[in-house]
Write a protein that holds these residues in place. Structure first.
Motif, PDB file in Angstrom:
ATOM      1  N   LEU A 183       4.029  10.093   5.642  1.00  6.28           N
ATOM      2  CA  LEU A 183       3.709   9.399   4.395  1.00  6.28           C
ATOM      3  C   LEU A 183       4.324   8.000   4.329  1.00  6.28           C
ATOM      4  CD1 LEU A 183       3.933  12.247   1.732  1.00  6.28           C
ATOM      5  CD2 LEU A 183       1.893  11.162   2.663  1.00  6.28           C
ATOM      6  N   TRP A 184       5.253   7.704   5.228  1.00  3.36           N
ATOM      7  CA  TRP A 184       5.807   6.349   5.250  1.00  3.36           C
ATOM      8  C   TRP A 184       4.726   5.324   5.535  1.00  3.36           C
ATOM      9  CZ3 TRP A 184       9.909   5.253   2.874  1.00  3.36           C
ATOM     10  CH2 TRP A 184      10.992   6.130   2.845  1.00  3.36           C
ATOM     11  N   TYR A 185       3.706   5.724   6.270  1.00  2.00           N
ATOM     12  CA  TYR A 185       2.654   4.763   6.607  1.00  2.00           C
ATOM     13  C   TYR A 185       1.955   4.216   5.363  1.00  2.00           C
ATOM     14  CZ  TYR A 185       2.896   5.221  11.668  1.00  2.00           C
ATOM     15  OH  TYR A 185       3.299   5.155  12.970  1.00  2.00           O
ATOM     16  N   PRO A 186       1.337   5.052   4.511  1.00  2.00           N
ATOM     17  CA  PRO A 186       0.668   4.471   3.333  1.00  2.00           C
ATOM     18  C   PRO A 186       1.626   3.786   2.376  1.00  2.00           C
ATOM     19  CG  PRO A 186       0.693   6.871   3.211  1.00  2.00           C
ATOM     20  CD  PRO A 186       1.144   6.504   4.588  1.00  2.00           C
ATOM     21  N   VAL A 187       2.848   4.343   2.236  1.00  2.00           N
ATOM     22  CA  VAL A 187       3.817   3.730   1.319  1.00  2.00           C
ATOM     23  C   VAL A 187       4.165   2.310   1.778  1.00  2.00           C
ATOM     24  CG1 VAL A 187       6.173   3.870   0.456  1.00  2.00           C
ATOM     25  CG2 VAL A 187       4.756   5.924   0.532  1.00  2.00           C
ATOM     26  N   CYS A 188       4.470   2.170   3.047  1.00  2.00           N
ATOM     27  CA  CYS A 188       4.906   0.857   3.553  1.00  2.00           C
ATOM     28  C   CYS A 188       3.743  -0.111   3.715  1.00  2.00           C
ATOM     29  CB  CYS A 188       5.643   1.025   4.875  1.00  2.00           C
ATOM     30  SG  CYS A 188       7.187   1.926   4.720  1.00  2.00           S
ATOM     31  N   TYR A 189       2.540   0.396   3.998  1.00  2.00           N
ATOM     32  CA  TYR A 189       1.378  -0.490   4.043  1.00  2.00           C
ATOM     33  C   TYR A 189       1.228  -1.213   2.706  1.00  2.00           C
ATOM     34  CZ  TYR A 189      -0.507   1.548   8.372  1.00  2.00           C
ATOM     35  OH  TYR A 189      -0.714   1.947   9.659  1.00  2.00           O
ATOM     36  N   ALA A 190       1.379  -0.465   1.608  1.00  2.00           N
ATOM     37  CA  ALA A 190       1.236  -1.069   0.277  1.00  2.00           C
ATOM     38  C   ALA A 190       2.423  -1.962  -0.061  1.00  2.00           C
ATOM     39  CB  ALA A 190       1.075   0.030  -0.771  1.00  2.00           C
TER      40      ALA A 190
ATOM     41  N   VAL B 183      -4.639  -7.374  -4.515  1.00  2.00           N
ATOM     42  CA  VAL B 183      -4.708  -6.596  -3.268  1.00  2.00           C
ATOM     43  C   VAL B 183      -3.766  -5.395  -3.342  1.00  2.00           C
ATOM     44  CG1 VAL B 183      -4.163  -6.641  -0.813  1.00  2.00           C
ATOM     45  CG2 VAL B 183      -5.452  -8.511  -1.827  1.00  2.00           C
ATOM     46  N   MET B 184      -2.565  -5.612  -3.884  1.00  2.00           N
ATOM     47  CA  MET B 184      -1.614  -4.502  -4.011  1.00  2.00           C
ATOM     48  C   MET B 184      -2.202  -3.378  -4.858  1.00  2.00           C
ATOM     49  SD  MET B 184       1.910  -6.610  -4.635  1.00  2.00           S
ATOM     50  CE  MET B 184       2.815  -5.141  -5.058  1.00  2.00           C
ATOM     51  N   ILE B 185      -2.886  -3.737  -5.938  1.00  2.00           N
ATOM     52  CA  ILE B 185      -3.488  -2.709  -6.803  1.00  2.00           C
ATOM     53  C   ILE B 185      -4.619  -1.986  -6.074  1.00  2.00           C
ATOM     54  CG2 ILE B 185      -4.797  -2.358  -8.935  1.00  2.00           C
ATOM     55  CD1 ILE B 185      -3.244  -4.760 -10.100  1.00  2.00           C
ATOM     56  N   LEU B 186      -5.481  -2.755  -5.427  1.00  2.00           N
ATOM     57  CA  LEU B 186      -6.649  -2.155  -4.776  1.00  2.00           C
ATOM     58  C   LEU B 186      -6.263  -1.214  -3.639  1.00  2.00           C
ATOM     59  CD1 LEU B 186      -9.110  -5.207  -4.654  1.00  2.00           C
ATOM     60  CD2 LEU B 186      -9.106  -3.295  -6.243  1.00  2.00           C
ATOM     61  N   ILE B 187      -5.360  -1.656  -2.786  1.00  4.53           N
ATOM     62  CA  ILE B 187      -5.009  -0.785  -1.660  1.00  4.53           C
ATOM     63  C   ILE B 187      -4.069   0.341  -2.104  1.00  4.53           C
ATOM     64  CG2 ILE B 187      -5.316  -2.638   0.022  1.00  4.53           C
ATOM     65  CD1 ILE B 187      -2.344  -2.836   0.283  1.00  4.53           C
ATOM     66  N   GLY B 188      -3.277   0.103  -3.182  1.00  6.62           N
ATOM     67  CA  GLY B 188      -2.423   1.178  -3.698  1.00  6.62           C
ATOM     68  C   GLY B 188      -3.245   2.346  -4.211  1.00  6.62           C
ATOM     69  N   VAL B 189      -4.335   2.053  -4.907  1.00  8.37           N
ATOM     70  CA  VAL B 189      -5.219   3.127  -5.389  1.00  8.37           C
ATOM     71  C   VAL B 189      -5.866   3.842  -4.203  1.00  8.37           C
ATOM     72  CG1 VAL B 189      -7.332   3.600  -6.680  1.00  8.37           C
ATOM     73  CG2 VAL B 189      -5.654   1.991  -7.592  1.00  8.37           C
ATOM     74  N   PHE B 190      -6.285   3.086  -3.217  1.00  6.88           N
ATOM     75  CA  PHE B 190      -6.952   3.698  -2.064  1.00  6.88           C
ATOM     76  C   PHE B 190      -6.038   4.691  -1.342  1.00  6.88           C
ATOM     77  CE2 PHE B 190      -7.944   3.949   2.398  1.00  6.88           C
ATOM     78  CZ  PHE B 190      -9.328   4.114   2.414  1.00  6.88           C
ATOM     79  N   TYR B 191      -4.751   4.324  -1.191  1.00  8.74           N
ATOM     80  CA  TYR B 191      -3.861   5.154  -0.378  1.00  8.74           C
ATOM     81  C   TYR B 191      -3.480   6.474  -1.038  1.00  8.74           C
ATOM     82  CZ  TYR B 191      -3.145   1.624   3.197  1.00  8.74           C
ATOM     83  OH  TYR B 191      -3.332   0.748   4.238  1.00  8.74           O
ATOM     84  N   VAL B 192      -3.939   6.706  -2.262  1.00  9.63           N
ATOM     85  CA  VAL B 192      -3.716   8.013  -2.876  1.00  9.63           C
ATOM     86  C   VAL B 192      -4.523   9.091  -2.146  1.00  9.63           C
ATOM     87  CG1 VAL B 192      -4.119   9.371  -4.979  1.00  9.63           C
ATOM     88  CG2 VAL B 192      -3.168   7.051  -5.145  1.00  9.63           C
TER      89      VAL B 192
END
Length: 609
Positions: A76-83, A322-331
């Motif tokens: 899970l570090w991957y999606p967290v750190c990507y955002a 961008v932070m909002i858009l990709i943050g929603v996606f990574y859920v």
């Protein structure tokens, strides 16, 4: 070879629409500015969608789900750190970089230090990072095509997708690809959200899926398959279900650990106990976090997109969106991983294109599985292990909802690797056409000649990237992406961060740190990749030295601070070489644009010729 018409149809529509948009946009790309920075007229909304579409690669769409399924919570570090990487970009780099007004990152490198030599060094790392990042996109392409066309060789999918994307980039450059990538973001969001909502409605929500992993202590050890059967999609929604796991799958207690199979792989290979492995797992985790957060702020194909905004304020607003858009996606991708562990355990035994990396594509099709007759299922709806239903059992619905949703996820996968590969191709091609041809080889070339060379280099870079993609089928998508981020974090991130915020940096200091950090990271990750591909027999060495394996596999923890330290030391030693106009340059980087200090670097540079 048998095809699923729904999957084939959705995928074909995605490719056709992408090519059509490329042709349509190509008619609007007339000038060199259109090709390299989309005329600097992209609005915040369009650019945020395009950046998100470009950033959400095959690693985000397919790789995260596959890695969560195979490695559990420590993935899970991957999606967290990507955002999180975009927060760093927003705070420290996006605005100043746009205010400088260059076309490419090598433009910035030369302009900041008045050094044509530094431009050459910067171009080399654009190519290093670009090629390392295109390989996982090609793995995603080969995996998806092999799924859509059963029996099709992996390499054929790579070649087909590589040719389509290269054609699109050669037609319209940056302006052409911006519209395509913005469309592809929303396609990816739709393609990953709709199937997961349907699956959770049928199989139980996320909490119930996790409870099946033994988090609530209600589950017996899973290494022993049983004949107990629970009703799939039972009328009792309190019962989540899963199929028996094969022996190669990590057990629940390991899968749920924050230091699971991903971060303890090297230690387990060396035969260390969990207590001995914990410090090494912590080291791996910290290194991964540094690579992903700093690497996001050092990706050339993402950074160059901020040059398409009209000004620095627009660049910062774009980053926030961008932070909002990709943050929603990574859920969504981690939910696919958990459901895949419960419903598609056979992927644990697959390798290459048939392994866990295809869980996003395969999972929706479980809706078309035959249901289990209640007489066979038994009265205990709380049972948590499930066997395959008997042959001939009735289907849940006569309409192939699973195929339709799987077709949608395949369309999203196409959008994922096509959008990211397009951005990488534009970045690398722009570096060769603008920085190498236009600035180094033929400084007197006209804009039309550079545009023509852009198309030539697009085919050259596309061909090399496609060839490299044919060799990486055994490697995991996210594994390769993490290494590309580590190279970016050790090369471009120190250069940009220090150049933007420290006026005492000299060209020698910047070049020394960038070369040392970047090259050492490239060598370290190449060593582990060559070993994993079987080209260099080092398995015995890694088993005897797990610490070295971790430091080579994820080099950011030593390469990033090492590069910054070298920059400081060498700059101090050469402080007399600080550019004489550094005060003005720092003012341009940080002063509000309302003061009118902004300079279009490339415009001024062209005027000098």
């Amino acid at each position: 070879m048998t095809f699923d018409p729904w999957i084939l149809g959705f995928s074909a529509v995605t490719v056709v629409v992408t090519i059509w948009m490329g042709f349509w946009a190509a008619r609007k790309a007339r000038t060199a500015s259109d090709f390299f920075v989309a005329g600097r007229g992209v609005s915040v909304g369009w650019n945020a969608s395009a950046i998100s579409g470009e950033y959400l690669s095959a690693a985000s769409f397919m790789g995260i789900a596959g890695m969560v399924m195979s490695s559990g919570y420590d993935a899970l570090w991957y999606p967290v750190c990507y955002a999180c990487g975009y927060l760093f970009l927003l705070l420290f780099i996006a605005g100043p970089l746009r205010r400088f007004g260059a076309y490419t990152i090598p433009d910035f490198a030369e302009g900041r230090y008045d050094s044509p030599l530094f431009r050459k060094i910067a171009v080399v790392f654009v190519l290093f990072i670009g090629f390392f990042y295109t390989m996982p996109q090609m793995k995603g392409a080969g995996t998806t095509l092999a799924y859509i066309f059963p029996g099709m060789p992996y390499w054929a999918g790579v070649v087909l997708v590589g040719a389509v994307i290269t054609l699109n980039v050669a037609l319209g450059g940056m302006k052409g690809i911006t519209l395509v990538q913005a469309f592809q973001y929303w396609l990816k969001m739709f393609a990953i959200a709709v199937p997961i909502f349907v699956l959770l409605a049928v199989y139980g929500h996320y909490g119930r899926q996790l409870a099946v992993q033994g988090a609530d202590g209600a589950l017996a050890p899973l290494a022993t398959p049983t004949a107990e059967v629970a009703t799939l999609g039972s009328a009792d929604p309190s019962a989540a279900t899963r199929l028996p796991l094969p022996q190669v799958a990590p057990p629940d207690d390991t899968w749920l650990q924050p230091f699971g199979p991903l971060t303890t792989r090297a230690a387990r290979t060396a035969g260390l106990s969990p207590e001995q492995a914990r410090p090494l797992a912590l080291l791996y985790t910290y290194s991964l976090i540094i690579a992903l957060v700093c690497g996001t702020a050092g990706l050339p194909h993402i950074l160059v997109r901020f040059y398409t905004n009209p000004d620095g304020v627009a660049a910062k607003r774009t980053t926030m969106w961008v932070m909002i858009l990709i943050g929603v996606f990574y859920v969504f991708p981690p939910v696919f991983g958990v459901l895949g562990r419960n419903q598609l355990p056979e992927l644990y035994t697959g390798t290459g294109a048939k392994g866990t990396d295809k869980v996003v594509l395969e999972l929706p099709k479980i809706l078309d599985r035959p249901t289990v007759p209640s007489a066979v299922a038994g009265p205990d709806a709380s049972a948590t292990l499930l066997t395959e239903p008997p042959a001939g059992a009735p289907r849940r619905s006569s309409f192939p909802w699973g195929s339709v949703l799987s077709g949608i996820t395949c369309a999203g996968a196409f959008a994922a690797f096509m959008s990211t590969f397009s951005g990488l191709l534009v970045s690398m091609t722009g570096a060769l056409a603008h920085d190498v041809y236009g600035r180094i080889l033929r400084p007197s070339s006209t804009p039309s000649e550079r545009m023509r060379m852009f198309k030539v280099f697009a085919w050259l870079i596309g061909g090399v990237a496609t060839l490299l993609g044919c060799f990486v089928e055994p490697l995991q998508i996210n594994f390769m992406v993490g290494q590309a981020f580590a190279i970016a974090a050790a090369s471009y991130f120190p250069l940009l961060f220090m150049s933007v915020w420290w006026r005492g940096m000299t060209m020698r200091g910047a070049a020394t740190g960038m070369l040392a950090g970047g090259i050492s990271a490239v060598l370290a990750v190449s060593l582990t990749n060559f070993s994993d591909l079987g080209w260099i027999p080092m398995q015995g060495f890694w088993a005897a030295h797990p610490l070295l394996r971790i430091l080579c596999e994820q080099p950011a923890i030593w390469a990033v601070p090492g590069a910054i330290l070298l920059m400081i030391v060498v700059s101090r030693a050469t402080r007399r070489e600080v550019p004489s106009d550094v005060r003005m340059k720092m003012l341009v980087l940080h002063a509000p644009e309302t003061l009118g200090l902004k300079q279009e670097y490339i415009r001024d540079h062209e005027a000098a010729h």
